[in-house]
Each structure stands twice: as structure tokens, then as C-alpha cells.
Write an enzyme that holds these catalytic residues in place. Structure first.
Site, PDB file in Angstrom:
ATOM      1  N   ASP A  46      12.999  97.217 -12.779  1.00 45.52           N
ATOM      2  CA  ASP A  46      13.051  95.762 -12.807  1.00 45.52           C
ATOM      3  C   ASP A  46      13.136  95.286 -11.364  1.00 45.52           C
ATOM      4  O   ASP A  46      13.212  96.105 -10.434  1.00 45.52           O
ATOM      5  CB  ASP A  46      14.244  95.268 -13.639  1.00 45.52           C
ATOM      6  N   ASP A  72       8.699  96.093  -8.378  1.00 49.65           N
ATOM      7  CA  ASP A  72       7.824  94.947  -8.639  1.00 49.65           C
ATOM      8  C   ASP A  72       6.519  95.529  -9.177  1.00 49.65           C
ATOM      9  O   ASP A  72       5.734  96.104  -8.426  1.00 49.65           O
ATOM     10  CB  ASP A  72       7.587  94.149  -7.358  1.00 49.65           C
ATOM     11  N   VAL A  73       6.288  95.404 -10.485  1.00 46.17           N
ATOM     12  CA  VAL A  73       5.132  96.077 -11.093  1.00 46.17           C
ATOM     13  C   VAL A  73       3.802  95.532 -10.595  1.00 46.17           C
ATOM     14  O   VAL A  73       2.767  96.187 -10.766  1.00 46.17           O
ATOM     15  CB  VAL A  73       5.185  95.999 -12.635  1.00 46.17           C
ATOM     16  N   SER A 151       1.208  90.028 -26.730  1.00 48.79           N
ATOM     17  CA  SER A 151       1.708  88.776 -27.291  1.00 48.79           C
ATOM     18  C   SER A 151       0.691  88.244 -28.284  1.00 48.79           C
ATOM     19  O   SER A 151      -0.521  88.435 -28.118  1.00 48.79           O
ATOM     20  CB  SER A 151       1.924  87.738 -26.188  1.00 48.79           C
ATOM     21  N   TYR A 164      -0.905  82.622 -19.282  1.00 46.05           N
ATOM     22  CA  TYR A 164      -0.159  83.623 -20.051  1.00 46.05           C
ATOM     23  C   TYR A 164      -1.062  84.231 -21.123  1.00 46.05           C
ATOM     24  O   TYR A 164      -1.083  85.450 -21.315  1.00 46.05           O
ATOM     25  CB  TYR A 164       1.070  82.976 -20.681  1.00 46.05           C
ATOM     26  N   LYS A 168      -2.107  88.268 -21.475  1.00 44.07           N
ATOM     27  CA  LYS A 168      -1.799  89.086 -22.641  1.00 44.07           C
ATOM     28  C   LYS A 168      -3.056  89.500 -23.401  1.00 44.07           C
ATOM     29  O   LYS A 168      -3.074  90.575 -24.028  1.00 44.07           O
ATOM     30  CB  LYS A 168      -0.827  88.337 -23.557  1.00 44.07           C
TER      31      LYS A 168
END
Length: 284
Positions: A46, A72-73, A151, A164, A168
Site C-alpha cells: 500500500d 505505489d502500484v 467493478s 473509473y 475497470k
């Protein structure tokens, strides 16, 4: 006749290791707690050191079985360091859970910087995870699983937060392709799964609500369904919630797909000319 017992996915076994991004809270932390309860080891990733430390403490895991790595992905180098740390500590990775996410983004022509952040974390974070871990997990020749958190907004694409939705939708397409490629690698024992939560009380929804709404699931309920469905061999793990049932989800997804087949206006579910037709379809 009694219920048929489902054998646990072979990656979810005592002594195996899981890497979970977005692991300091919400669904990621709930998954870590479940994996620890199964006797697994976990590596939580995270962006907040304090949150990571609190999460590891909350696990109450045996010494040497829980690790936190600030990550930080959206940064490939961070994800590569996460992999190196996990392998150096645990010697293998049985489960990669690409779960880190952020919101909000923006509409089609606004909030450009939020667009970049949402795509960098939600989509590039998953790309970075798959690119970094997949081959090493294949090479282990042991059972494993790569889970990506999608999502419903990436499937039915409701108006509002277009960025968003795009992120997704990209996770869905990537994870579908990943599943296809994995099953065509000779000797590969890694499965892929798309986890699609319903309305869940997590860090993304919590700032707007002090208490869990009656309609929402707890993250632990999502993880229970994830473990059950991946153990049954399912790729699509589309969770209901306390308001939206599985049949309702299926009909909404069907209507969205049929916009193309029937040449309806884009997002016709929200088009005033199709309001009555959609309502009738849902009642049929």
C-alpha cells in the site's frame, strides 16, 4: 441431499504466500485476514506506511508470516521491488491479488489530472502486477492464482465517473486475456480470476458515510465469496450486495451488451426514450 463440498483452490494452502496490493484496508485487508486464517503468509502493499503498520498489527499473524512493503502500484519500479522483497522473504508467491484502486476520476472532458491518477493506479497498477509477477509464478510449476479486482462499472459503464469505468473495463479485458494465455501455457498451474464486488463498505465509499449503509456488504463477505468461487474454478466472481441480487446484475449486464446487438443509443439504460423498455425488461 446435503451440499456438495468444494475443494479449496490449491493456491490457498497453509505455508503458501500471497501478495496483496491495496492491502492496508478494505477488501485487501479482509483477504489478508482470511489467508492468515488458512495458515498462509501475506505481503501487504500500500502507499501509507502508518496504515500498513496498523494493518499488519491487526492481522495478529504468527511471527514471520506477515510483511508490509510500501508500494505505489502505478510505478513499475515499486512493483518490481515488491516482487523482489516477497520472493526474498517467502521464496515463492502463490497468490497475487491486484486490488489497489482509487477514485474519483472524471467525465469525458473534465478532470484530466484525476483521469491520469485513476488510470495509473487502477489499470496500470494491474498491468504492472501482471507484467512483474506472472512469469515468475508460472515458472514455479506450483498451483497459483492471480486475482484482479474489477467493478460492475467496468461492465455496464453507468454515466458519471467515466475515468473509473474505463480503468475497470481495462482490468476486465486484461484479466480475461490473462486467463486465456495462462490456460494455453504448457504445464502452467496458475489460474486468473476477476473479482467484481457489489456495493461494499471500503475506504473508497467510507469517506461519504460514517456507518455502513444497509445495502452494502462488508469486505469480509466479498472475500468469502471470492474464496468460494475461485475454489469452484470460476473466472467471473460477480458479487451481489444487500440491495442488488445476482439475477438483477445479470439482467443489467445483458441489457448493456444488447445495446450493441440492437443498435440502441449508447448507455440506453439511462436514455429517457428507453426508460420504460428497460423497466419492462427488468420485470420480465
Amino acid at each position: 441431499m446435503g451440499a456438495i463440498a468444494v475443494t479449496m483452490h490449491p493456491a490457498l494452502a497453509a505455508g503458501r504466500a500471497a501478495v496483496i496490493t491495496g492491502g492496508a484496508s478494505g477488501i485487501g485487508l479482509a483477504a489478508a485476514k482470511r489467508f492468515i486464517a488458512l495458515g498462509m503468509k501475506v505481503c501487504l502493499a500500500d502507499t501509507n506506511d502508518a496504515a500498513l503498520a496498523a494493518a499488519v498489527a491487526a492481522l495478529g499473524a504468527p511471527a514471520g508470516t506477515a510483511l508490509a512493503v510500501r508500494t505505489d502500484v502505478s510505478q513499475l519500479a515499486d512493483v518490481q521491488r515488491l516482487k523482489e522483497t516477497a520472493y526474498a522473504t517467502f521464496g515463492e508467491v502463490a497468490v497475487l491479488m491486484n486490488n489497489a484502486g482509487t477514485a474519483p476520476g472524471g467525465g469525458p472532458w473534465d478532470h484530466y489530472e484525476r483521469w491520469r491518477r485513476v488510470l495509473d493506479v487502477n489499470l496500470w497498477g494491474v498491468i504492472n502486477g501482471v507484467q512483474t509477477f506472472a512469469q515468475a509464478m508460472i515458472d514455479q510449476k506450483t498451483p497459483g492464482a492471480i486475482i484482479s479486482t474489477g467493478s460492475k462499472q467496468g461492465i455496464t459503464c453507468p454515466p458519471g465517473d467515466t475515468a473509473y469505468n474505463v480503468s475497470k473495463a481495462g482490468v476486465k479485458v486484461l484479466t480475461e486475456a490473462l486467463a486465456h494465455e495462462l490456460r494455453n501455457v504448457p504445464g502452467c498451474r496458475i489460474s486468473a480470476h476477476l473479482l467484481v464486488p457489489g456495493f461494499t463498505f471500503t475506504g473508497i465509499t467510507r469517506p461519504r458515510r460514517a456507518e455502513k449503509p444497509d445495502a452494502a456488504w462488508w469486505p469480509e463477505q466479498v472475500v468469502d465469496m471470492m474464496v468460494e468461487r475461485m475454489s469452484a474454478g470460476d473466472f467471473y466472481i460477480i458479487c451481489p450486495d444487500n440491495d442488488v441480487t445476482t439475477p438483477v446484475d445479470h439482467k443489467r449486464i445483458q441489457w448493456a451488451a444488447e445495446d450493441i446487438i440492437q443498435n440502441r443509443p449508447a448507455l440506453s439504460r439511462w436514455h429517457p426514450d428507453y426508460k420504460d423498455a428497460f423497466a419492462a425488461f427488468m420485470k420480465a
